[in-house]
Every structure is written in C-alpha cells, then in structure tokens.
Design a protein around this motif. Structure first.
Motif, PDB file in Angstrom:
ATOM      1  N   PRO A 156      -8.263   1.165  21.619  1.00 41.91           N
ATOM      2  CA  PRO A 156      -8.430   2.593  20.693  1.00 41.91           C
ATOM      3  C   PRO A 156      -9.923   2.494  19.878  1.00 41.91           C
ATOM      4  CG  PRO A 156      -6.358   1.451  20.101  1.00 41.91           C
ATOM      5  CD  PRO A 156      -7.252   0.504  21.171  1.00 41.91           C
ATOM      6  N   GLU A 157     -10.480   1.526  19.938  1.00 45.47           N
ATOM      7  CA  GLU A 157     -12.017   1.633  19.112  1.00 45.47           C
ATOM      8  C   GLU A 157     -12.858   2.282  20.032  1.00 45.47           C
ATOM      9  OE1 GLU A 157     -13.229  -2.435  18.394  1.00 45.47           O
ATOM     10  OE2 GLU A 157     -12.076  -2.548  16.515  1.00 45.47           O
ATOM     11  N   LYS A 158     -12.570   2.435  21.462  1.00 41.80           N
ATOM     12  CA  LYS A 158     -13.497   3.178  22.326  1.00 41.80           C
ATOM     13  C   LYS A 158     -13.020   4.561  22.677  1.00 41.80           C
ATOM     14  CE  LYS A 158     -14.338  -1.178  25.133  1.00 41.80           C
ATOM     15  NZ  LYS A 158     -14.748  -1.491  26.759  1.00 41.80           N
ATOM     16  N   VAL A 159     -12.010   4.989  22.127  1.00 31.56           N
ATOM     17  CA  VAL A 159     -11.302   6.325  22.245  1.00 31.56           C
ATOM     18  C   VAL A 159     -11.658   7.500  21.275  1.00 31.56           C
ATOM     19  CG1 VAL A 159      -9.200   7.376  23.057  1.00 31.56           C
ATOM     20  CG2 VAL A 159      -9.659   5.145  23.756  1.00 31.56           C
ATOM     21  N   TYR A 160     -12.505   8.039  21.208  1.00 29.91           N
ATOM     22  CA  TYR A 160     -12.957   9.126  20.523  1.00 29.91           C
ATOM     23  C   TYR A 160     -13.929  10.074  21.148  1.00 29.91           C
ATOM     24  CZ  TYR A 160     -16.967   6.014  19.228  1.00 29.91           C
ATOM     25  OH  TYR A 160     -17.822   5.053  19.293  1.00 29.91           O
ATOM     26  N   PRO A 161     -13.807  11.432  20.849  1.00 32.37           N
ATOM     27  CA  PRO A 161     -14.544  12.496  21.572  1.00 32.37           C
ATOM     28  C   PRO A 161     -16.128  12.363  21.870  1.00 32.37           C
ATOM     29  CG  PRO A 161     -13.174  13.493  20.051  1.00 32.37           C
ATOM     30  CD  PRO A 161     -13.167  11.881  19.860  1.00 32.37           C
ATOM     31  N   HIS A 162     -16.659  11.861  20.727  1.00 30.98           N
ATOM     32  CA  HIS A 162     -18.142  11.395  20.842  1.00 30.98           C
ATOM     33  C   HIS A 162     -18.493  10.318  21.908  1.00 30.98           C
ATOM     34  CE1 HIS A 162     -22.131  12.638  19.292  1.00 30.98           C
ATOM     35  NE2 HIS A 162     -22.386  11.380  19.297  1.00 30.98           N
ATOM     36  N   ASN A 163     -17.643   9.430  22.174  1.00 31.30           N
ATOM     37  CA  ASN A 163     -18.050   8.591  23.332  1.00 31.30           C
ATOM     38  C   ASN A 163     -17.933   8.957  24.540  1.00 31.30           C
ATOM     39  OD1 ASN A 163     -18.593   5.955  22.637  1.00 31.30           O
ATOM     40  ND2 ASN A 163     -16.701   5.065  22.981  1.00 31.30           N
ATOM     41  N   LEU A 164     -17.183  10.145  24.773  1.00 31.35           N
ATOM     42  CA  LEU A 164     -17.332  11.081  26.242  1.00 31.35           C
ATOM     43  C   LEU A 164     -18.893  11.567  26.399  1.00 31.35           C
ATOM     44  CD1 LEU A 164     -14.190  12.988  26.168  1.00 31.35           C
ATOM     45  CD2 LEU A 164     -14.615  11.048  27.448  1.00 31.35           C
ATOM     46  N   ARG A 165     -19.459  11.878  25.248  1.00 30.26           N
ATOM     47  CA  ARG A 165     -20.990  12.333  25.182  1.00 30.26           C
ATOM     48  C   ARG A 165     -21.814  11.420  25.509  1.00 30.26           C
ATOM     49  NH1 ARG A 165     -24.457  16.581  22.906  1.00 30.26           N
ATOM     50  NH2 ARG A 165     -25.951  15.427  21.137  1.00 30.26           N
ATOM     51  N   HIS A 166     -21.580  10.088  24.862  1.00 33.77           N
ATOM     52  CA  HIS A 166     -22.189   9.031  25.199  1.00 33.77           C
ATOM     53  C   HIS A 166     -22.331   8.523  26.516  1.00 33.77           C
ATOM     54  CE1 HIS A 166     -23.907   7.217  21.182  1.00 33.77           C
ATOM     55  NE2 HIS A 166     -23.017   8.212  20.784  1.00 33.77           N
ATOM     56  N   LEU A 167     -21.201   8.612  27.276  1.00 31.09           N
ATOM     57  CA  LEU A 167     -20.965   8.346  28.676  1.00 31.09           C
ATOM     58  C   LEU A 167     -21.811   9.254  29.565  1.00 31.09           C
ATOM     59  CD1 LEU A 167     -19.582   6.684  30.905  1.00 31.09           C
ATOM     60  CD2 LEU A 167     -17.585   8.128  30.808  1.00 31.09           C
ATOM     61  N   PHE A 168     -21.697  10.679  29.359  1.00 24.16           N
ATOM     62  CA  PHE A 168     -22.540  11.684  29.869  1.00 24.16           C
ATOM     63  C   PHE A 168     -23.993  11.276  29.674  1.00 24.16           C
ATOM     64  CE2 PHE A 168     -25.178  15.040  29.433  1.00 24.16           C
ATOM     65  CZ  PHE A 168     -25.139  15.958  30.675  1.00 24.16           C
ATOM     66  N   ALA A 169     -24.331  10.838  28.811  1.00 23.82           N
ATOM     67  CA  ALA A 169     -25.673  10.652  28.416  1.00 23.82           C
ATOM     68  C   ALA A 169     -26.293   9.468  29.594  1.00 23.82           C
ATOM     69  CB  ALA A 169     -26.181  10.330  27.189  1.00 23.82           C
ATOM     70  N   ARG A 170     -25.533   8.305  29.326  1.00 23.30           N
ATOM     71  CA  ARG A 170     -26.067   7.361  30.266  1.00 23.30           C
ATOM     72  C   ARG A 170     -26.029   7.507  31.707  1.00 23.30           C
ATOM     73  NH1 ARG A 170     -22.147   4.584  26.652  1.00 23.30           N
ATOM     74  NH2 ARG A 170     -20.897   4.185  28.744  1.00 23.30           N
ATOM     75  N   THR A 171     -25.010   8.473  32.001  1.00 24.05           N
ATOM     76  CA  THR A 171     -24.698   8.709  33.426  1.00 24.05           C
ATOM     77  C   THR A 171     -25.818   9.508  33.935  1.00 24.05           C
ATOM     78  OG1 THR A 171     -22.199   8.210  33.278  1.00 24.05           O
ATOM     79  CG2 THR A 171     -23.202   9.467  35.319  1.00 24.05           C
TER      80      THR A 171
END
Length: 280
Positions: free
Chosen positions: A220-235
């Motif tokens: 659950p610590e990894k699951v929040y909307p802003h983390n999707l934005r971070h994954l996009f940025a790294r990719t």
C-alpha cells in the motif's frame, strides 16, 4: 510587524484566495491543514515573526521530518504574503537526496499488476484511468483535461496556475479513451467522471487504488496516484535522456523538481559503484 489572530474566518478567506490563484485542491487542503495546526499552537495569540520562529523550533523538537517542516513553513509564508506582512520564516536547509527510497517506488511489474487487478475486478474506469495517468504523466488535478475532444485531437491542453501546456496523447491511449467514452455515452468533455457527472476527486482515485493492493500483491505504501506520474517520468527519461523536455511534459517550472523524479535507488547506486572497479 504584527499579524492577526488566525481565526476560522481568516482561513476561509485565505482558502478563497488560493482558489482564485488556481492552486490544486490538494495543495489548498494541505496549506489549510498546516495553518489550522499553527492556529491551535498559537492559542489565539497574534501571529508574529517571533512566534512563527518558535513554531518552527517546536516542529523540530516534536520530531517532524525536515521536508515536512518546510512544507508547513511554505503554508505559513504563503499566508504572510497574502496578509502583506514584510517578513518570512527561513526554510531548513536540506541536502539534496542522492537516491530515493526503493520501498516506496512503484515499478513496472507492480503497475501492470494493479491495472490487471482493476480489470479483473470489473473496474474498467479505474484501470483506464491508471493507464492514462501513467502514459501521460498528468497530475491527478489534471485528469479533467483528458476529454473526448483531447482524445480526438491526440493532444490535451492543460491549464494550471495561469500556465498552459500541451501534452501529446499516444494513439493507442486515444483509441481506448474514445472507446470507453462511447460505451459510457460521453460525447464531450471530461472522460473520467462520477455517475453524477462530476470530476473524480483526488481522494476517490486514491481510495480506489488502495483497494487493489491486496489483489495485486503490491505494498500500500507504493500505491497512490502521484507514483504513476513518477513511473512515467522515469520511463520517459530512460527513453529520451532529455531532462529539459521531460520538465516541459510534466509542467515543472524548475528542472531541479524534475531531477527529484529521476533519483536512482540506493541499490542502483551500489551496483554503479561496484562497476567502477576501484577496489582490487
């Protein structure tokens, strides 16, 4: 220069000001929550620079993290500007982090499992929403700009704090958005809505994502909307290696902000150090 007592009425007035300045709803709630905490600490005393400095020291002694204290001071300094006070409280100096916390980083396999868990639970809107955020890097507050018209054009115009940026939408995403909109009988405007036609709130999106954790096997610590934005940025960065371009896509006014998104994990840095071959 002495300031006023932080009354409920004053904070309501400040909330309206933040709205006119087009701050994101989540930011407004964060600022008001911090200012209410300050108001309780002041105990009806007038706000002064000396008391504000004492509050900063109080937060330090209470064990708040430096980054949290600085975010609370940002709320205070913003209020001071609004009140026309000629003083500000200095932020704590924090050394730039060299690597990010891997325990809170959402990776690609975990993202894939979350999307599949949403689909498997019949939550088509949530699955597509996560894909849309992760494929564009938009903030939760910007999801409303993913409209039928944007999907038809292949680009979305996002307005935030008086600035407008244009992001391109991948063809596959556009087709999925339009197919979903047609199924939901949405002919124009925002695609992601509640049953009553309102925009999805940050809290609702956050809550729906958290419900997927157990099924997807993701912390659950990894699951929040802003983390999707971070994954996009790294990719995105791994694909183009252009931080300035990424900053434009994300809507960052400072590349330093974008740099935070691209921090490597401690494990990655250790592997890089081992590859230097400087130990015989």
């Amino acid at each position: 220069m002495e300031g006023p007592v932080l009354t409920r009425e004053l904070l309501i007035t400040y909330r309206l000001h933040l709205r006119t300045e087009e701050h994101a709803p989540g930011t407004i709630e964060k600022y008001l929550r911090d200012l209410r905490a300050l108001s309780l600490w002041l105990e009806e005393r007038r706000l002064t620079k000396e008391l504000a400095a004492e509050w900063k020291a109080h937060l330090l002694s209470a064990g708040y993290m430096p980054v949290t204290i600085n975010s609370m001071l940002a709320a205070l300094n913003g209020l001071c500007r609004f009140l026309g006070l000629d003083w500000r409280i200095r932020y704590l100096k924090i050394q730039h982090r060299m690597f990010r916390d891997q325990s809170r980083e959402l990776n690609r396999p975990e993202y894939d499992r979350l999307v599949e868990a949403a689909r498997g639970s019949g939550k088509e809107r949530l699955a597509l929403l996560m894909e849309a955020i992760c494929a564009t890097g938009v903030r939760v507050s910007e999801v409303k700009y993913l409209s039928v018209e944007a999907a038809q054009r292949g680009r979305a115009e996002i307005s935030l704090k008086g600035k407008i940026r244009v992001i391109l939408l991948a063809g596959k995403l556009c087709r999925k958005l339009l197919k979903y909109a047609k199924k939901q009988k949405i002919t124009s405007g925002a695609i992601f809505r509640t049953r009553s036609g309102k925009y999805l709130s940050r809290r609702q999106i956050w809550g729906e994502m958290k419900q997927l954790c157990k099924t997807a096997g993701v912390s659950p610590e990894k699951v929040y909307p802003h983390n999707l934005r971070h994954l996009f940025a790294r990719t995105f960065y791994h694909a183009c290696k252009d931080i300035a371009r990424l900053a434009d896509v994300l809507g960052h006014s400072s590349i330093e902000t974008t740099r935070i998104y691209l921090l490597t994990t401690g494990d990655e840095q250790l592997r890089q150090l081992d590859r230097l071959g400087l130990i015989s």
